[in-house]
Structure formats: C-alpha cells, structure tokens
Scaffold this motif. Structure first.
Motif, mmCIF file in Angstrom:
data_model
loop_
_atom_site.group_PDB
_atom_site.id
_atom_site.type_symbol
_atom_site.label_atom_id
_atom_site.label_comp_id
_atom_site.label_asym_id
_atom_site.label_seq_id
_atom_site.Cartn_x
_atom_site.Cartn_y
_atom_site.Cartn_z
ATOM 1 N N ASN A 82 6.292 -45.815 27.401
ATOM 2 C CA ASN A 82 7.607 -45.189 27.579
ATOM 3 C C ASN A 82 7.903 -44.225 26.432
ATOM 4 O O ASN A 82 8.360 -43.096 26.648
ATOM 5 N N LEU A 83 7.626 -44.663 25.206
ATOM 6 C CA LEU A 83 7.889 -43.821 24.031
ATOM 7 C C LEU A 83 6.945 -42.620 23.978
ATOM 8 O O LEU A 83 7.329 -41.527 23.552
ATOM 9 N N LYS A 84 5.704 -42.827 24.434
ATOM 10 C CA LYS A 84 4.712 -41.742 24.456
ATOM 11 C C LYS A 84 5.188 -40.594 25.365
ATOM 12 O O LYS A 84 5.013 -39.411 25.051
ATOM 13 N N LEU A 85 5.796 -40.963 26.504
ATOM 14 C CA LEU A 85 6.333 -39.950 27.417
ATOM 15 C C LEU A 85 7.630 -39.348 26.884
ATOM 16 O O LEU A 85 7.899 -38.167 27.068
ATOM 17 N N ALA A 86 8.446 -40.190 26.215
ATOM 18 C CA ALA A 86 9.802 -39.771 25.830
ATOM 19 C C ALA A 86 9.850 -38.882 24.593
ATOM 20 O O ALA A 86 10.667 -37.957 24.534
ATOM 21 N N TYR A 87 8.960 -39.128 23.601
ATOM 22 C CA TYR A 87 9.161 -38.444 22.318
ATOM 23 C C TYR A 87 9.034 -36.911 22.406
ATOM 24 O O TYR A 87 9.798 -36.185 21.747
ATOM 25 N N THR B 94 23.342 -36.016 18.732
ATOM 26 C CA THR B 94 21.996 -36.108 18.137
ATOM 27 C C THR B 94 21.286 -37.386 18.588
ATOM 28 O O THR B 94 20.122 -37.344 19.013
ATOM 29 N N THR B 95 21.978 -38.526 18.511
ATOM 30 C CA THR B 95 21.351 -39.784 18.938
ATOM 31 C C THR B 95 21.205 -39.846 20.470
ATOM 32 O O THR B 95 20.317 -40.523 20.977
ATOM 33 N N PHE B 96 22.077 -39.091 21.182
ATOM 34 C CA PHE B 96 22.007 -39.047 22.652
ATOM 35 C C PHE B 96 20.688 -38.436 23.127
ATOM 36 O O PHE B 96 20.217 -38.729 24.228
ATOM 37 N N MET B 97 20.067 -37.588 22.291
ATOM 38 C CA MET B 97 18.774 -36.972 22.655
ATOM 39 C C MET B 97 17.722 -38.052 22.953
ATOM 40 O O MET B 97 16.854 -37.862 23.807
ATOM 41 N N VAL B 98 17.787 -39.157 22.215
ATOM 42 C CA VAL B 98 16.827 -40.256 22.422
ATOM 43 C C VAL B 98 17.023 -40.847 23.815
ATOM 44 O O VAL B 98 16.060 -41.063 24.565
ATOM 45 N N ALA B 99 18.280 -41.099 24.176
ATOM 46 C CA ALA B 99 18.571 -41.643 25.514
ATOM 47 C C ALA B 99 18.162 -40.651 26.593
ATOM 48 O O ALA B 99 17.644 -41.046 27.646
ATOM 49 N N MET B 100 18.374 -39.344 26.345
ATOM 50 C CA MET B 100 17.983 -38.325 27.332
ATOM 51 C C MET B 100 16.473 -38.302 27.537
ATOM 52 O O MET B 100 15.982 -38.151 28.659
ATOM 53 N N GLY B 101 15.722 -38.460 26.433
ATOM 54 C CA GLY B 101 14.262 -38.519 26.538
ATOM 55 C C GLY B 101 13.810 -39.703 27.371
ATOM 56 O O GLY B 101 12.904 -39.597 28.214
ATOM 57 N N LEU B 102 14.470 -40.848 27.180
ATOM 58 C CA LEU B 102 14.139 -42.053 27.957
ATOM 59 C C LEU B 102 14.609 -41.924 29.411
ATOM 60 O O LEU B 102 14.009 -42.506 30.315
ATOM 61 N N SER B 103 15.665 -41.139 29.639
ATOM 62 C CA SER B 103 16.129 -40.882 31.007
ATOM 63 C C SER B 103 15.080 -40.101 31.797
ATOM 64 O O SER B 103 14.793 -40.407 32.961
ATOM 65 N N VAL B 104 14.482 -39.088 31.140
ATOM 66 C CA VAL B 104 13.405 -38.315 31.776
ATOM 67 C C VAL B 104 12.205 -39.222 32.041
ATOM 68 O O VAL B 104 11.572 -39.155 33.096
#
Length: 460
Positions: free
Chosen positions: A13-18, A284-294
């Motif tokens: 999940n993190l590999k796709l999100a980062y 700024t922290t919302f970017m992390v959630a957006m990456g995980l949303s994708v």
C-alpha cells in the motif's frame, strides 16, 4: 479478526501511495513558489495571486475529480488482461480531459468578473484579472496531465507522474525567477511573470509525462494509432457517468473549505491568518490520506476485475487501518505541538506585530486541537471514497458528500462562526462535523455494498 491479514498489505500500500503523496506535494510547491516569489513584490501583488488562485483551484478540483474515472476502468481492464479495453479507456479518457480542460479555461476567464461582485479591493482585482487569464490557460495542460496520470495509476505505475511533477517544478522555479524579476534577456513582468512561469511549467509537465510513458515498454502499445473513428459514444458516456459525480464530490469539499476561508475573513484579519495556518498544516498531512485514497482506488478496482470480493474487503480494510494509524500519529503530533507550530508562520521578531501575533497564536493553537481530531475523520472519508470509486460507485457517495458538507457541516460552521463566541473555532467545529458525517456514512455505504457483492458472488 486476524490483524496480520491486514498489516501484511501495508508495505505494498505504501509502495503505491508514496509517489502519489510526493507528486501532490510537488503540485502544492508550484503555489508555494508563486506566493514566495510574488511576496517580495508587495502585499497587493500577493493578495492578487491568492485571489486569482482561488478561482483556479475550484476549476482544477472539478478537472481532477472528473479524471479519476479513468483509473478504476483501466485497473479493472488490467485485471481482466484486456489490452483493447485499456487502450480504449485511455484514448476516450484523454479526449474528454482535453475537452474539459478547454471548457474550464473558458469558464474561469468568464467568471473573473465575480471578483468585483465579491467587493474585493479594486487594486487587487485589477491585478488578479490578467493573472487569471494566463493561469486559467494552464488548466488545459493540468487536466490533460491528469488524464495521463490517472491512466498510469490504473496500471499501478504511480512513479512516472511524480517524476514529471518534480521536473516541472525545476522549470517553474527557473521561469518564475527570470520572468518576475527580469533576469538576463527576459523582461521584468512581475505578477504576469509568475502566471507565465506556471503556464510553461504545466505544459512541460504534460510533455515530460507523455515521453516518460511513451518510451516505456509497458505503455508504448497504448499510444499507437489514435483515430477519431474509434471514438464510441457508449464509452464516452461510461467515463462521464463515473467522472461527473466524482468531480462534484471534490467540488463540494473544496467549496466548503473556500467558504470557511471567506467566513474567517469576515471575522477579521487575525482570524483569517489563524485559519490559514490551520489549513496549511491540515492540507499537508491530508496529502498522505490522498495518496492512500488513490491506492484504495487502484487496488479495489483491480481486484474487482478478478471478482475476488472477500479479498477486496481485506485489501480495502488494510488501507483504512493504515490510514487510521498514520492519521492518529499526525493527530498526536498536532496535540503535542499546537502551541509551538503557529510561531513558525509568523514574524515573532517584529515588535509592532506583537499584539496581532499573540491573538493569531491564541486562535491557531485552539484550531490545531480540532485539526488533530479532524485528521482522522478526513483521512477515513477520503480513503473510503477512493475505495468506492474503485467499485465504480459514485452517485450515492456524491449525495452523501453533499449532505455531509452542505446540510450538516456548513450550517454548523456558519452559525457557530457568526453567531457565537467560538468564531473561527466554531467554523472548524462545523468542518469537523461535516467530515465526520461523511466518514461514517461513506463507510456504511462501502460495508453494505461489499457485503452485497460477496453474497451475489456466492449465489452464482
């Protein structure tokens, strides 16, 4: 519940999100560089850029929301190993992104007269008008870029758009610098230089991504033999039916936060400054959630294509769990440092600003305690929304987000902000209520829908 079945998915999940997270931060950097470089020209110029970008941001949210329709269709076709369907989705999606980009450019230029109806200072609006004309043109390459990006995301290749955005940032910084200040052979254009720098960098962003994908062996075959004869009304309709509700979902949220900025402004400059500090940190922290949303959208749509609905639930829950863990870490960070963080945004050495700074810090530190809780609700609602897009379920979530943001969130923000002593804090309580409602109702929708899909699959 066996926790390990969820945690073992975390690394993929993190590999796709980062790359998605870093790419979004790259998009944000374009705005930050504009503000930083224009800020040295004067407060009127800075206000003009801020006002102009608020128009662009609303139009961009519609374009980005619409383009998300390409990802689940591509990922589903990839799971089915249907190259023809992947190619068709890409070509139709890109065509619609071009049409939408041109339409949003024209609408944004026509809508700039609203600035004068909003009773903005005339000097600011007069500077913002030509700035909007140029930056609105950059909506065309931005939304075309989104067409390419969402296609690559659908094939689980999230790094290429990140590379393109980073390269575009280098171009942006160079052209901004030479065109704003008139360095070397370049004319001194001031605020228009910032607009041109943004346009050039966004055109190059599309050029970079086009060549990165076209030269890649995995993508090369999808770029061949584009013909208008192949365009089918049924496929255009399918993408529009998925894209339009997604665009509305994003618009409802962006519009709510834009109204929150205006509400804060009506309370005075210190409330607006405190609101801006809270908003920058939360975004700024919302970017992390957006990456995980994708990531949720990519993985859920891929597994949907293979009809493994029990596996789909496990994958989705693993992303939800990872989001809750990360957002809880951010929440604790905001709680611990809520008194310290506002100082980073203010000039504490200026004695003449001491009274204003004290008031801004007092408001912002309280807002950050709400932002801490807000993190978790915001993270959950956006990743569940991504999972629902992966299931190609967009119409009911569109209604849910409208009710959550505008029937629940906005009235609370408006009433508490304008008619109680809570003021700016009341505005954020309303935002928290809207996001929490969205998180709850969207998760109920996801749970019911996946349960129904599992039962239908068992009965076949």
């Amino acid at each position: 519940m066996n926790l390990s079945q969820y945690t073992k998915e975390f690394s993929y999940n993190l590999k796709l999100a980062y790359p998605v997270i870093l790419g979004m931060l790259g998009h944000t950097m374009i705005g930050i560089v504009d503000n930083f470089m224009v800020g040295s020209l004067g407060s009127t110029e800075l206000a003009a850029v801020s006002l102009g970008n608020s128009f662009i941001f609303i139009a961009m949210s519609i374009g980005i929301g619409f383009s998300t329709a390409i990802t689940p269709l591509t990922a589903e076709a990839d799971a089915e190993k249907d190259d023809k369907k992947i190619r068709t989705t890409f070509h139709h999606g890109l065509l619609l992104c071009i049409v939408l980009g041109v339409s949003l450019f024209i609408l944004t230029v026509l809508s700039k007269q609203i600035m004068y109806l909003m009773h903005q200072p005339k000097a600011v609006a007069d500077l913002a008008a030509p700035y909007i004309d140029w930056v609105a043109f950059s909506l065309i390459p931005v939304i075309i870029f989104q067409g390419y990006k969402q296609f690559a995301d659908g094939l689980s290749q999230t790094k290429y758009s990140m590379y393109a955005i980073f390269m575009a940032n280098v171009v942006h910084i160079f052209f901004n610098y030479v065109l704003i200040y008139g360095i070397w052979i370049f004319p001194k254009l001031g605020i228009l230089g910032a607009a041109l720098g943004t346009v050039i960098s966004r055109i190059m962003m599309v050029v970079f991504l086009h060549f990165l994908l076209r030269k890649n062996s995995k993508f090369k075959r999808y770029f061949k033999n584009f013909s208008f004869k192949e365009i089918r009304k049924s496929m255009l309709k399918k993408i529009i039916n998925l894209g339009l509700p997604s665009a509305m979902q994003m618009l409802f949220e962006v519009a709510l936060f834009t109204v929150a900025i205006w509400l804060s402004g009506s309370l005075g400059k210190n409330s607006q400054a405190a609101n801006q500090i809270a908003l920058v940190l939360a975004s700024t922290t919302f970017m992390v959630a957006m990456g995980l949303s994708v990531t949720a959208m990519i993985r859920v749509s891929y597994i949907k294509g293979s009809h493994d609905y029990k596996g789909l639930i496990i994958i989705a829950r693993s992303i939800f769990l990872l989001t809750i863990i990360l957002e809880t870490v951010f929440a604790l960070f905001f709680m611990i440092s809520h008194n310290f963080l506002p100082h980073l945004f203010l000039n504490m050495s200026d004695a003449s600003q001491a009274i204003d700074n004290g008031e801004i810090i007092a408001i912002a530190s309280k807002l950050l305690l709400i932002v801490a809780i807000f993190q978790i609700s915001d993270g959950i609602q956006v990743v569940v929304l991504g999972a629902l897009r992966g299931l190609q379920d967009v119409k009911i979530p569109m209604y849910i987000t409208f009710v959550a943001y505008w029937v629940i969130g906005f009235p609370i923000s408006f009433y508490l902000g304008k008619y109680t002593n809570l003021q700016a804090i009341g505005i954020w309580v309303g935002l928290l209520a809207g996001l929490s409602s969205a998180a709850l109702f969207l998760y109920i929708r996801f749970a019911r829908l996946t349960k129904k899909l599992v039962l239908q699959n068992q009965n076949k």
